[in-house]
Design a protein around this motif. Sequence first.
Motif, PDB file in Angstrom:
ATOM      1  N   GLN A  55       1.269  -1.497   0.077  1.00 17.79           N
ATOM      2  CA  GLN A  55      -0.307  -0.026  -0.012  1.00 17.79           C
ATOM      3  C   GLN A  55       0.719   1.337   0.028  1.00 17.79           C
ATOM      4  O   GLN A  55       0.136   2.189  -1.120  1.00 17.79           O
ATOM      5  CB  GLN A  55      -0.879   0.199   1.484  1.00 17.79           C
ATOM      6  N   VAL A  56       1.732   0.807   0.612  1.00 18.82           N
ATOM      7  CA  VAL A  56       3.019   2.464   0.742  1.00 18.82           C
ATOM      8  C   VAL A  56       4.585   1.944   0.324  1.00 18.82           C
ATOM      9  O   VAL A  56       4.504   1.055   1.229  1.00 18.82           O
ATOM     10  CB  VAL A  56       2.924   3.230   2.268  1.00 18.82           C
ATOM     11  N   ILE A  57       5.479   2.696   0.382  1.00 19.46           N
ATOM     12  CA  ILE A  57       6.333   2.371  -0.126  1.00 19.46           C
ATOM     13  C   ILE A  57       7.511   3.399   1.056  1.00 19.46           C
ATOM     14  O   ILE A  57       6.928   4.838   0.320  1.00 19.46           O
ATOM     15  CB  ILE A  57       7.273   2.804  -1.746  1.00 19.46           C
ATOM     16  N   LEU A  58       8.343   3.424   1.740  1.00 21.22           N
ATOM     17  CA  LEU A  58       8.385   4.188   2.305  1.00 21.22           C
ATOM     18  C   LEU A  58      10.918   4.288   2.201  1.00 21.22           C
ATOM     19  O   LEU A  58      10.831   3.031   2.202  1.00 21.22           O
ATOM     20  CB  LEU A  58       9.000   3.816   3.959  1.00 21.22           C
ATOM     21  N   LEU A  59      10.941   4.837   1.331  1.00 20.24           N
ATOM     22  CA  LEU A  59      12.392   4.785   0.761  1.00 20.24           C
ATOM     23  C   LEU A  59      13.566   5.815   0.612  1.00 20.24           C
ATOM     24  O   LEU A  59      12.923   6.989   1.178  1.00 20.24           O
ATOM     25  CB  LEU A  59      12.001   5.506  -0.964  1.00 20.24           C
ATOM     26  N   ASP A  60      14.347   5.249   1.273  1.00 19.02           N
ATOM     27  CA  ASP A  60      16.014   5.854   2.154  1.00 19.02           C
ATOM     28  C   ASP A  60      16.449   6.333   0.685  1.00 19.02           C
ATOM     29  O   ASP A  60      16.291   5.479  -0.092  1.00 19.02           O
ATOM     30  CB  ASP A  60      16.488   4.642   2.086  1.00 19.02           C
ATOM     31  N   LEU A  61      16.512   7.851  -0.102  1.00 12.98           N
ATOM     32  CA  LEU A  61      17.564   7.894  -1.625  1.00 12.98           C
ATOM     33  C   LEU A  61      18.544   7.009  -1.433  1.00 12.98           C
ATOM     34  O   LEU A  61      19.641   7.496  -3.026  1.00 12.98           O
ATOM     35  CB  LEU A  61      17.695   9.664  -1.347  1.00 12.98           C
ATOM     36  N   SER A  62      19.121   6.725  -0.607  1.00 14.31           N
ATOM     37  CA  SER A  62      20.646   6.970  -0.749  1.00 14.31           C
ATOM     38  C   SER A  62      21.004   4.967  -0.381  1.00 14.31           C
ATOM     39  O   SER A  62      20.874   4.556   0.642  1.00 14.31           O
ATOM     40  CB  SER A  62      21.328   7.269   0.474  1.00 14.31           C
ATOM     41  N   LEU A  63      20.820   4.040  -1.624  1.00 11.10           N
ATOM     42  CA  LEU A  63      21.275   3.145  -0.982  1.00 11.10           C
ATOM     43  C   LEU A  63      22.665   2.330  -2.289  1.00 11.10           C
ATOM     44  O   LEU A  63      23.073   3.028  -2.904  1.00 11.10           O
ATOM     45  CB  LEU A  63      19.996   2.607  -2.307  1.00 11.10           C
ATOM     46  N   GLN A  67      20.957   6.343  -6.015  1.00 10.04           N
ATOM     47  CA  GLN A  67      21.638   7.513  -5.457  1.00 10.04           C
ATOM     48  C   GLN A  67      21.007   8.390  -5.450  1.00 10.04           C
ATOM     49  O   GLN A  67      20.467   8.661  -7.156  1.00 10.04           O
ATOM     50  CB  GLN A  67      23.727   7.757  -4.985  1.00 10.04           C
ATOM     51  N   GLY A  68      20.355   9.347  -4.458  1.00 11.43           N
ATOM     52  CA  GLY A  68      19.602  10.410  -5.042  1.00 11.43           C
ATOM     53  C   GLY A  68      18.693  10.256  -5.367  1.00 11.43           C
ATOM     54  O   GLY A  68      17.582   9.371  -5.640  1.00 11.43           O
ATOM     55  N   LEU A  69      17.963  11.901  -6.434  1.00 13.65           N
ATOM     56  CA  LEU A  69      16.575  11.585  -7.291  1.00 13.65           C
ATOM     57  C   LEU A  69      16.536  10.038  -7.565  1.00 13.65           C
ATOM     58  O   LEU A  69      15.125   9.799  -7.854  1.00 13.65           O
ATOM     59  CB  LEU A  69      16.283  12.780  -7.228  1.00 13.65           C
ATOM     60  N   GLN A  70      16.953   9.669  -8.414  1.00 14.18           N
ATOM     61  CA  GLN A  70      17.377   8.781  -9.659  1.00 14.18           C
ATOM     62  C   GLN A  70      17.175   7.603  -8.690  1.00 14.18           C
ATOM     63  O   GLN A  70      15.305   7.223  -9.867  1.00 14.18           O
ATOM     64  CB  GLN A  70      18.755   8.825 -10.356  1.00 14.18           C
ATOM     65  N   THR A  71      16.915   7.365  -7.633  1.00 10.99           N
ATOM     66  CA  THR A  71      16.531   6.084  -7.200  1.00 10.99           C
ATOM     67  C   THR A  71      14.150   6.613  -7.150  1.00 10.99           C
ATOM     68  O   THR A  71      13.941   5.570  -7.487  1.00 10.99           O
ATOM     69  CB  THR A  71      17.074   5.820  -5.475  1.00 10.99           C
ATOM     70  N   LEU A  72      14.283   7.595  -6.356  1.00 16.07           N
ATOM     71  CA  LEU A  72      12.390   7.820  -6.162  1.00 16.07           C
ATOM     72  C   LEU A  72      11.923   7.312  -7.598  1.00 16.07           C
ATOM     73  O   LEU A  72      11.298   7.233  -7.349  1.00 16.07           O
ATOM     74  CB  LEU A  72      12.371   9.291  -5.612  1.00 16.07           C
ATOM     75  N   VAL A  73      12.665   8.537  -9.367  1.00 18.23           N
ATOM     76  CA  VAL A  73      11.890   8.064 -10.537  1.00 18.23           C
ATOM     77  C   VAL A  73      12.129   6.594 -10.951  1.00 18.23           C
ATOM     78  O   VAL A  73      10.588   6.663 -10.955  1.00 18.23           O
ATOM     79  CB  VAL A  73      13.216   8.620 -11.011  1.00 18.23           C
ATOM     80  N   THR A  74      13.290   6.160 -10.112  1.00 17.16           N
ATOM     81  CA  THR A  74      13.066   4.556 -11.148  1.00 17.16           C
ATOM     82  C   THR A  74      12.031   3.582 -10.579  1.00 17.16           C
ATOM     83  O   THR A  74      11.167   3.199 -11.088  1.00 17.16           O
ATOM     84  CB  THR A  74      14.121   3.922 -11.092  1.00 17.16           C
TER      85      THR A  74
END
Length: 380
Positions: A55-63, A67-74
């Motif tokens: 139902q929801v994703i909890l996301l760290d941007l640095s994996l 790294q960074g916003l590209q993590t969110l975009v993908t």
Amino acid sequence: MNRELIRILLVEDNLGDAELFQDILDMIPESQTWNVTHVMRLTEALVELERDPVQVILLDLSLPDSQGLQTLVTLREQAPTLPIVVLTALNDEQLAITAVREGAQDYLVKGLVSGGTIARSMFYAIERKKNEIAMQSCLEQERQLREIKSRFISMLSHELRNPLTTILASADLMENLAEELSDQKKREMNRKIKESAGRMNKILNDLVALWHQESLELTSFNPCWFDLPPFCQKLVAEFQIQLDHQCSQRANSIDLIFVSQVKTYPVYLDLNLIEQILTNLISNAIKYSPKGGPVKFELTADFKQVIFQIQDSGIGIPASERDRLFTSFYRASNTKGISGTGLGLSIVKNAVEVQGGTIQVNSEMEKGSTFTVTLPYEVF
């Protein structure tokens, strides 16, 4: 608060932070409603999304692998309908604004938020995403409605202008050159006026039928007993008269053939709806056979059902477009240059289904199409 189970996908490479997050959830009253799946890499998150719904994703941007916003975009590209809450150590206001612009529902900084804040953020994110999807659906429906209206106005203007032009031109000739026109020419002008008026009348009848079909009103259904084979013979005879009148105008002749496996067969169906079905299918078979050839109408029946089969030798229907064939205003891509509104088959399908029947189509490009309608012989 609703205690429905909320499945969370936690994408966090720090095991300590992941355990802390689980401890936070355990301490708040709604803890029993959570189900957390923890992964440490973006690739693992993508695999998990295909495996189990969340139902929801909890996301760290640095994996480790992103790294960074590209993590969110993908992640957003992979799961566009899921709310994503960014939970990161990066306390960057500009990054937070950009993340929200890129589709994150919220941006939380580790160490600066409590368990209650995280829980509320996820709940709010879920609801905001639902509202966002609903709004997008409304906007898409509005866009489709505008497109339908545009096509409708364009179609109506074109399809009514042509016969109206013929009527006006023929009437003008008969009025201004009455003495110079031969009787045969006058009869020809009169025939053109009648045919054009009939074409306009059919368009208006189709629009009325479409209105009943698309509105909240149910299509009028008035069954009665009548003998089906004589009714079909009469309808075919009317088409034959039209074809005889048009023979001088057509480059190739149409051979209309009616075959009935029964001489008499009483049915309890809607006479008007049966006429709609057969008139549209036969006229289409004729219209989409520009090179002429046979149009065969076969009637078969048994103790429980009647079957109409209309077969032509026309242009056929592209295989990729047959699923949309019964959609209002839809016309196949190979019908350019042939007049039509794209309403006939939609009306036919509705008239068939109202009477508890089915319609099927088989077609081969440049070899013709066969429409098969099956109806129960008696409908109440």
